[in-house]
Motif scaffolding. Sequence first.
Motif, short mmCIF file in Angstrom:
data_model
loop_
_atom_site.label_atom_id
_atom_site.label_comp_id
_atom_site.label_asym_id
_atom_site.label_seq_id
_atom_site.Cartn_x
_atom_site.Cartn_y
_atom_site.Cartn_z
N ALA A 32 -73.63 -19.62 -14.23
CA ALA A 32 -74.84 -20.06 -14.10
C ALA A 32 -74.87 -20.58 -12.65
CB ALA A 32 -75.49 -20.95 -15.02
N GLY A 245 -76.42 -12.61 -16.30
CA GLY A 245 -75.69 -13.79 -16.80
C GLY A 245 -76.33 -13.79 -18.18
N TRP A 320 -82.31 -14.40 -17.72
CA TRP A 320 -81.16 -15.05 -18.24
C TRP A 320 -81.46 -15.09 -19.89
CZ3 TRP A 320 -76.59 -17.02 -15.24
CH2 TRP A 320 -75.63 -17.50 -16.11
#
Length: 343
Positions: A32, A245, A320
Amino acid sequence: MADSWRFADLTREAMRNVFGRSARLLPALALAGVLGGGAVGVLTLEQSALNAQIAALTSQGRGVVFIGGASPDRPASISRNSCEALTEDPRVERAGIIVDAGRADATPFAVDAPARRASTTLFPELGEVDVLVGDTLASQQGPFRTLVYDQPFDAIVAPPSREGTGSAFTLTFPLLPADTSASRCAVLLDPFATASELTSDLIAQLEVTGNTVSGQEVLAAASDPVDSYLGRLGRFAPMAFGALGGFATALITRTRTSELAVYRLSGTSTTSLLTLLLLENLLLAGTAAAVSGAAALLLLPQLYDPATAAVGGFALAGCWALVATIASVDIPFRRPTDLAKDR
Protein backbone atom coordinates in the motif's frame (compact mmCIF):
# COMPACT_ATOMS: atom_id res chain seq x y z
CA MET A 1 -26.41 -16.86 13.31
CA ALA A 2 -25.62 -13.98 15.65
CA ASP A 3 -22.37 -13.75 17.59
CA SER A 4 -20.86 -11.54 20.27
CA TRP A 5 -18.79 -9.37 17.92
CA ARG A 6 -19.56 -5.66 18.07
CA PHE A 7 -18.51 -3.33 15.28
CA ALA A 8 -15.94 -1.62 17.53
CA ASP A 9 -14.46 -5.02 18.39
CA LEU A 10 -14.25 -5.95 14.70
CA THR A 11 -12.54 -2.65 13.97
CA ARG A 12 -9.89 -3.25 16.65
CA GLU A 13 -9.38 -6.80 15.38
CA ALA A 14 -8.97 -5.55 11.81
CA MET A 15 -6.39 -3.00 12.94
CA ARG A 16 -4.41 -5.73 14.74
CA ASN A 17 -4.58 -7.93 11.64
CA VAL A 18 -3.26 -5.12 9.43
CA PHE A 19 -0.88 -3.16 11.65
CA GLY A 20 0.18 -5.79 14.22
CA ARG A 21 3.86 -6.77 14.37
CA SER A 22 3.20 -10.37 13.36
CA ALA A 23 0.23 -9.62 11.10
CA ARG A 24 0.01 -11.73 7.98
CA LEU A 25 -1.12 -8.64 6.08
CA LEU A 26 2.13 -6.72 6.60
CA PRO A 27 3.23 -7.43 2.97
CA ALA A 28 -0.04 -5.89 1.76
CA LEU A 29 0.55 -2.92 4.06
CA ALA A 30 4.02 -2.41 2.57
CA LEU A 31 2.54 -2.70 -0.91
CA ALA A 32 0.00 0.00 0.00
CA GLY A 33 2.88 2.35 0.78
CA VAL A 34 4.72 1.55 -2.43
CA LEU A 35 1.70 1.81 -4.72
CA GLY A 36 0.28 4.89 -2.97
CA GLY A 37 3.54 6.77 -3.39
CA GLY A 38 4.14 5.29 -6.83
CA ALA A 39 0.88 6.66 -8.21
CA VAL A 40 1.90 10.20 -7.25
CA GLY A 41 5.40 9.57 -8.60
CA VAL A 42 3.98 8.63 -12.00
CA LEU A 43 1.79 11.75 -11.99
CA THR A 44 4.75 13.94 -11.04
CA LEU A 45 6.83 12.59 -13.93
CA GLU A 46 3.95 13.13 -16.36
CA GLN A 47 3.32 16.68 -15.20
CA SER A 48 7.04 17.49 -15.23
CA ALA A 49 7.23 16.30 -18.83
CA LEU A 50 4.17 18.40 -19.69
CA ASN A 51 5.68 21.48 -18.02
CA ALA A 52 8.93 21.03 -19.94
CA GLN A 53 7.09 20.63 -23.23
CA ILE A 54 4.89 23.66 -22.56
CA ALA A 55 7.91 25.77 -21.57
CA ALA A 56 9.74 24.84 -24.77
CA LEU A 57 6.75 25.63 -26.98
CA THR A 58 5.96 28.84 -25.08
CA SER A 59 9.46 30.18 -25.73
CA GLN A 60 8.85 29.49 -29.43
CA GLY A 61 5.62 31.48 -29.56
CA ARG A 62 2.90 29.18 -28.26
CA GLY A 63 0.09 31.25 -26.80
CA VAL A 64 1.22 34.49 -28.49
CA VAL A 65 -1.81 35.66 -30.48
CA PHE A 66 -2.04 38.74 -32.67
CA ILE A 67 -5.57 39.94 -33.40
CA GLY A 68 -5.91 42.20 -36.41
CA GLY A 69 -7.85 42.88 -39.59
CA ALA A 70 -8.97 39.76 -41.44
CA SER A 71 -8.19 41.47 -44.76
CA PRO A 72 -4.90 43.36 -45.35
CA ASP A 73 -6.70 45.70 -47.74
CA ARG A 74 -9.04 46.96 -45.01
CA PRO A 75 -7.21 47.19 -41.69
CA ALA A 76 -9.30 47.16 -38.54
CA SER A 77 -9.05 49.59 -35.64
CA ILE A 78 -9.02 48.04 -32.16
CA SER A 79 -9.55 50.26 -29.15
CA ARG A 80 -6.70 50.42 -26.66
CA ASN A 81 -8.95 50.12 -23.62
CA SER A 82 -10.70 46.96 -24.83
CA CYS A 83 -7.39 45.30 -25.77
CA GLU A 84 -5.76 46.10 -22.44
CA ALA A 85 -8.90 44.94 -20.61
CA LEU A 86 -8.25 41.41 -21.86
CA THR A 87 -5.70 41.12 -19.03
CA GLU A 88 -8.66 40.80 -16.67
CA ASP A 89 -9.39 37.41 -18.22
CA PRO A 90 -7.67 34.75 -16.05
CA ARG A 91 -6.63 32.90 -19.20
CA VAL A 92 -4.61 35.91 -20.38
CA GLU A 93 -1.20 36.78 -18.95
CA ARG A 94 -0.64 40.04 -20.86
CA ALA A 95 -2.35 42.00 -23.59
CA GLY A 96 -1.99 45.38 -25.23
CA ILE A 97 -1.66 47.31 -28.46
CA ILE A 98 1.54 47.96 -30.38
CA VAL A 99 1.91 51.10 -32.52
CA ASP A 100 4.66 51.43 -35.12
CA ALA A 101 6.96 54.40 -34.42
CA GLY A 102 9.24 54.21 -37.43
CA ARG A 103 12.96 54.00 -36.71
CA ALA A 104 15.18 55.67 -34.14
CA ASP A 105 18.72 55.88 -32.80
CA ALA A 106 19.60 54.93 -29.22
CA THR A 107 23.09 56.28 -28.67
CA PRO A 108 25.43 54.47 -28.40
CA PHE A 109 23.60 51.17 -28.79
CA ALA A 110 21.50 51.30 -31.92
CA VAL A 111 21.41 53.22 -35.17
CA ASP A 112 18.24 53.36 -37.24
CA ALA A 113 16.63 50.57 -35.17
CA PRO A 114 12.94 49.69 -35.46
CA ALA A 115 10.90 51.65 -32.92
CA ARG A 116 7.40 51.17 -31.57
CA ARG A 117 5.11 52.14 -28.72
CA ALA A 118 3.31 49.53 -26.62
CA SER A 119 0.93 49.14 -23.70
CA THR A 120 2.36 48.77 -20.21
CA THR A 121 -0.09 45.88 -19.78
CA LEU A 122 1.94 44.10 -22.46
CA PHE A 123 5.37 45.23 -21.27
CA PRO A 124 5.04 46.13 -17.58
CA GLU A 125 8.65 47.38 -17.46
CA LEU A 126 7.53 50.43 -19.47
CA GLY A 127 5.84 51.67 -16.31
CA GLU A 128 9.29 52.29 -14.79
CA VAL A 129 11.49 53.41 -17.70
CA ASP A 130 11.22 55.44 -20.89
CA VAL A 131 12.39 52.79 -23.33
CA LEU A 132 13.15 49.08 -23.56
CA VAL A 133 16.24 48.34 -25.64
CA GLY A 134 16.23 44.94 -27.33
CA ASP A 135 18.81 42.52 -25.98
CA THR A 136 20.29 42.12 -29.46
CA LEU A 137 21.04 45.87 -29.43
CA ALA A 138 22.52 46.22 -25.93
CA SER A 139 23.70 44.05 -23.04
CA GLN A 140 23.73 46.50 -20.15
CA GLN A 141 22.96 45.32 -16.62
CA GLY A 142 20.32 47.30 -14.75
CA PRO A 143 18.94 50.76 -15.65
CA PHE A 144 21.01 53.06 -17.82
CA ARG A 145 20.67 56.32 -19.77
CA THR A 146 20.57 56.58 -23.53
CA LEU A 147 20.00 59.38 -26.02
CA VAL A 148 16.96 58.97 -28.26
CA TYR A 149 15.87 61.79 -30.57
CA ASP A 150 18.75 63.73 -28.96
CA GLN A 151 16.95 63.53 -25.61
CA PRO A 152 18.08 61.52 -22.51
CA PHE A 153 15.92 58.49 -21.80
CA ASP A 154 15.91 56.10 -18.85
CA ALA A 155 16.28 52.59 -20.28
CA ILE A 156 16.77 48.94 -19.49
CA VAL A 157 17.46 45.99 -21.70
CA ALA A 158 14.18 44.28 -22.58
CA PRO A 159 13.79 41.12 -20.46
CA PRO A 160 13.36 37.80 -22.28
CA SER A 161 9.91 37.49 -23.80
CA ARG A 162 8.09 34.97 -25.92
CA GLU A 163 8.97 34.50 -29.57
CA GLY A 164 6.93 36.80 -31.78
CA THR A 165 6.67 39.77 -29.44
CA GLY A 166 9.62 41.43 -31.18
CA SER A 167 11.15 42.89 -28.03
CA ALA A 168 14.62 41.50 -28.72
CA PHE A 169 15.53 43.72 -31.66
CA THR A 170 13.45 46.90 -31.26
CA LEU A 171 13.24 50.06 -29.20
CA THR A 172 9.94 49.91 -27.32
CA PHE A 173 8.44 53.10 -25.83
CA PRO A 174 5.30 53.61 -23.74
CA LEU A 175 2.11 54.62 -25.52
CA LEU A 176 1.23 58.29 -25.96
CA PRO A 177 -2.13 59.68 -24.76
CA ALA A 178 -3.11 59.96 -28.42
CA ASP A 179 -2.64 56.22 -28.93
CA THR A 180 -6.26 55.24 -28.32
CA SER A 181 -6.42 52.50 -30.94
CA ALA A 182 -4.25 50.30 -33.11
CA SER A 183 -4.52 47.88 -36.00
CA ARG A 184 -3.40 44.94 -33.86
CA CYS A 185 -3.91 43.66 -30.34
CA ALA A 186 -1.18 41.39 -28.97
CA VAL A 187 -2.26 38.75 -26.43
CA LEU A 188 -0.04 36.46 -24.38
CA LEU A 189 -2.15 33.57 -23.12
CA ASP A 190 -1.59 31.46 -20.06
CA PRO A 191 0.90 28.76 -21.16
CA PHE A 192 -1.67 26.02 -20.57
CA ALA A 193 -4.46 27.77 -22.47
CA THR A 194 -5.25 26.72 -26.03
CA ALA A 195 -5.34 29.58 -28.53
CA SER A 196 -7.70 27.85 -30.97
CA GLU A 197 -10.31 27.51 -28.22
CA LEU A 198 -10.00 31.05 -26.84
CA THR A 199 -9.39 33.34 -29.79
CA SER A 200 -13.05 33.74 -30.76
CA ASP A 201 -13.97 34.54 -27.16
CA LEU A 202 -11.20 37.15 -26.92
CA ILE A 203 -12.22 38.78 -30.21
CA ALA A 204 -15.78 39.09 -28.91
CA GLN A 205 -14.49 41.22 -26.01
CA LEU A 206 -12.78 43.78 -28.27
CA GLU A 207 -14.15 47.08 -29.56
CA VAL A 208 -13.42 46.93 -33.29
CA THR A 209 -14.18 49.38 -36.09
CA GLY A 210 -13.40 49.41 -39.81
CA ASN A 211 -13.31 45.69 -40.54
CA THR A 212 -13.70 42.26 -39.04
CA VAL A 213 -10.70 40.82 -37.21
CA SER A 214 -9.13 37.39 -36.81
CA GLY A 215 -6.47 35.96 -34.55
CA GLN A 216 -3.20 34.33 -35.53
CA GLU A 217 -0.98 32.39 -33.13
CA VAL A 218 2.78 32.81 -33.66
CA LEU A 219 3.41 29.09 -33.19
CA ALA A 220 0.61 26.81 -34.32
CA ALA A 221 1.83 23.40 -33.12
CA ALA A 222 0.64 20.29 -34.94
CA SER A 223 -0.73 18.87 -31.69
CA ASP A 224 -1.74 20.37 -28.38
CA PRO A 225 0.39 19.01 -25.51
CA VAL A 226 -2.42 19.72 -23.04
CA ASP A 227 -4.86 17.58 -25.05
CA SER A 228 -2.22 14.86 -25.32
CA TYR A 229 -1.72 14.98 -21.55
CA LEU A 230 -5.43 14.77 -20.85
CA GLY A 231 -5.73 11.76 -23.16
CA ARG A 232 -2.70 9.90 -21.78
CA LEU A 233 -2.96 6.30 -20.61
CA GLY A 234 -1.18 7.27 -17.41
CA ARG A 235 -4.36 8.86 -16.08
CA PHE A 236 -5.55 5.34 -15.33
CA ALA A 237 -2.43 4.53 -13.28
CA PRO A 238 -4.07 5.08 -9.85
CA MET A 239 -6.91 2.71 -10.71
CA ALA A 240 -4.48 0.14 -12.13
CA PHE A 241 -2.34 0.39 -9.00
CA GLY A 242 -5.45 0.04 -6.86
CA ALA A 243 -6.58 -3.06 -8.76
CA LEU A 244 -3.08 -4.54 -8.43
CA GLY A 245 -3.09 -3.89 -4.69
CA GLY A 246 -6.58 -5.36 -4.37
CA PHE A 247 -5.62 -8.58 -6.16
CA ALA A 248 -2.47 -8.89 -4.06
CA THR A 249 -4.50 -8.40 -0.89
CA ALA A 250 -6.98 -11.06 -1.96
CA LEU A 251 -4.14 -13.52 -2.66
CA ILE A 252 -2.61 -12.86 0.76
CA THR A 253 -6.03 -13.27 2.37
CA ARG A 254 -6.36 -16.69 0.75
CA THR A 255 -3.10 -17.76 2.40
CA ARG A 256 -4.75 -16.98 5.76
CA THR A 257 -7.69 -19.37 5.38
CA SER A 258 -6.57 -21.53 8.31
CA GLU A 259 -6.36 -18.37 10.44
CA LEU A 260 -9.80 -17.28 9.26
CA ALA A 261 -11.17 -20.75 9.96
CA VAL A 262 -10.37 -20.21 13.64
CA TYR A 263 -12.78 -17.27 13.69
CA ARG A 264 -15.56 -19.40 12.24
CA LEU A 265 -14.86 -22.41 14.48
CA SER A 266 -14.92 -20.16 17.54
CA GLY A 267 -18.42 -18.96 16.69
CA THR A 268 -17.85 -15.93 14.45
CA SER A 269 -20.76 -15.55 12.06
CA THR A 270 -20.45 -15.27 8.30
CA THR A 271 -21.56 -11.63 8.48
CA SER A 272 -18.98 -10.73 11.13
CA LEU A 273 -16.15 -12.40 9.21
CA LEU A 274 -17.22 -10.64 6.01
CA THR A 275 -17.26 -7.35 7.91
CA LEU A 276 -13.80 -8.07 9.32
CA LEU A 277 -12.36 -8.72 5.87
CA LEU A 278 -14.02 -5.58 4.52
CA LEU A 279 -12.54 -3.50 7.35
CA GLU A 280 -9.09 -4.94 6.66
CA ASN A 281 -9.41 -4.05 2.99
CA LEU A 282 -10.57 -0.54 3.85
CA LEU A 283 -7.64 -0.03 6.20
CA LEU A 284 -5.17 -1.11 3.53
CA ALA A 285 -6.87 1.04 0.89
CA GLY A 286 -6.97 3.98 3.30
CA THR A 287 -3.26 3.56 3.98
CA ALA A 288 -2.54 3.69 0.26
CA ALA A 289 -4.62 6.86 -0.04
CA ALA A 290 -2.88 8.43 2.98
CA VAL A 291 0.56 7.67 1.54
CA SER A 292 -0.59 9.10 -1.77
CA GLY A 293 -1.69 12.30 -0.04
CA ALA A 294 1.59 12.57 1.88
CA ALA A 295 3.57 12.06 -1.33
CA ALA A 296 1.50 14.76 -3.04
CA LEU A 297 2.32 17.22 -0.24
CA LEU A 298 6.01 16.30 -0.46
CA LEU A 299 6.07 16.74 -4.23
CA LEU A 300 3.74 19.75 -4.25
CA PRO A 301 6.27 22.11 -5.93
CA GLN A 302 6.55 19.69 -8.86
CA LEU A 303 2.80 19.22 -9.30
CA TYR A 304 0.93 21.51 -11.68
CA ASP A 305 -2.45 20.30 -10.44
CA PRO A 306 -2.39 18.83 -6.89
CA ALA A 307 -6.13 18.13 -7.11
CA THR A 308 -5.37 15.43 -9.69
CA ALA A 309 -3.15 13.68 -7.14
CA ALA A 310 -5.91 13.84 -4.53
CA VAL A 311 -8.51 12.41 -6.92
CA GLY A 312 -6.02 9.73 -7.96
CA GLY A 313 -5.52 8.74 -4.33
CA PHE A 314 -9.25 8.27 -3.81
CA ALA A 315 -9.53 6.31 -7.08
CA LEU A 316 -6.65 4.07 -6.02
CA ALA A 317 -8.22 3.40 -2.61
CA GLY A 318 -11.65 2.74 -4.09
CA CYS A 319 -10.33 0.23 -6.63
CA TRP A 320 -8.19 -1.43 -3.98
CA ALA A 321 -11.07 -1.97 -1.55
CA LEU A 322 -13.49 -3.04 -4.29
CA VAL A 323 -11.20 -5.56 -5.98
CA ALA A 324 -9.90 -7.02 -2.71
CA THR A 325 -13.43 -7.48 -1.35
CA ILE A 326 -14.88 -9.01 -4.52
CA ALA A 327 -11.92 -11.36 -4.95
CA SER A 328 -12.24 -12.71 -1.40
CA VAL A 329 -15.99 -12.43 -0.78
CA ASP A 330 -16.47 -16.20 -0.99
CA ILE A 331 -14.22 -16.98 1.98
CA PRO A 332 -16.69 -16.20 4.81
CA PHE A 333 -19.33 -18.39 3.14
CA ARG A 334 -17.15 -21.50 2.95
CA ARG A 335 -17.39 -24.22 5.56
CA PRO A 336 -14.92 -23.70 8.43
CA THR A 337 -13.54 -27.23 8.03
CA ASP A 338 -12.75 -26.55 4.38
CA LEU A 339 -10.99 -23.30 5.33
CA ALA A 340 -8.93 -25.13 7.95
CA LYS A 341 -7.72 -27.62 5.35
CA ASP A 342 -6.43 -24.90 2.99
CA ARG A 343 -2.83 -23.89 3.39
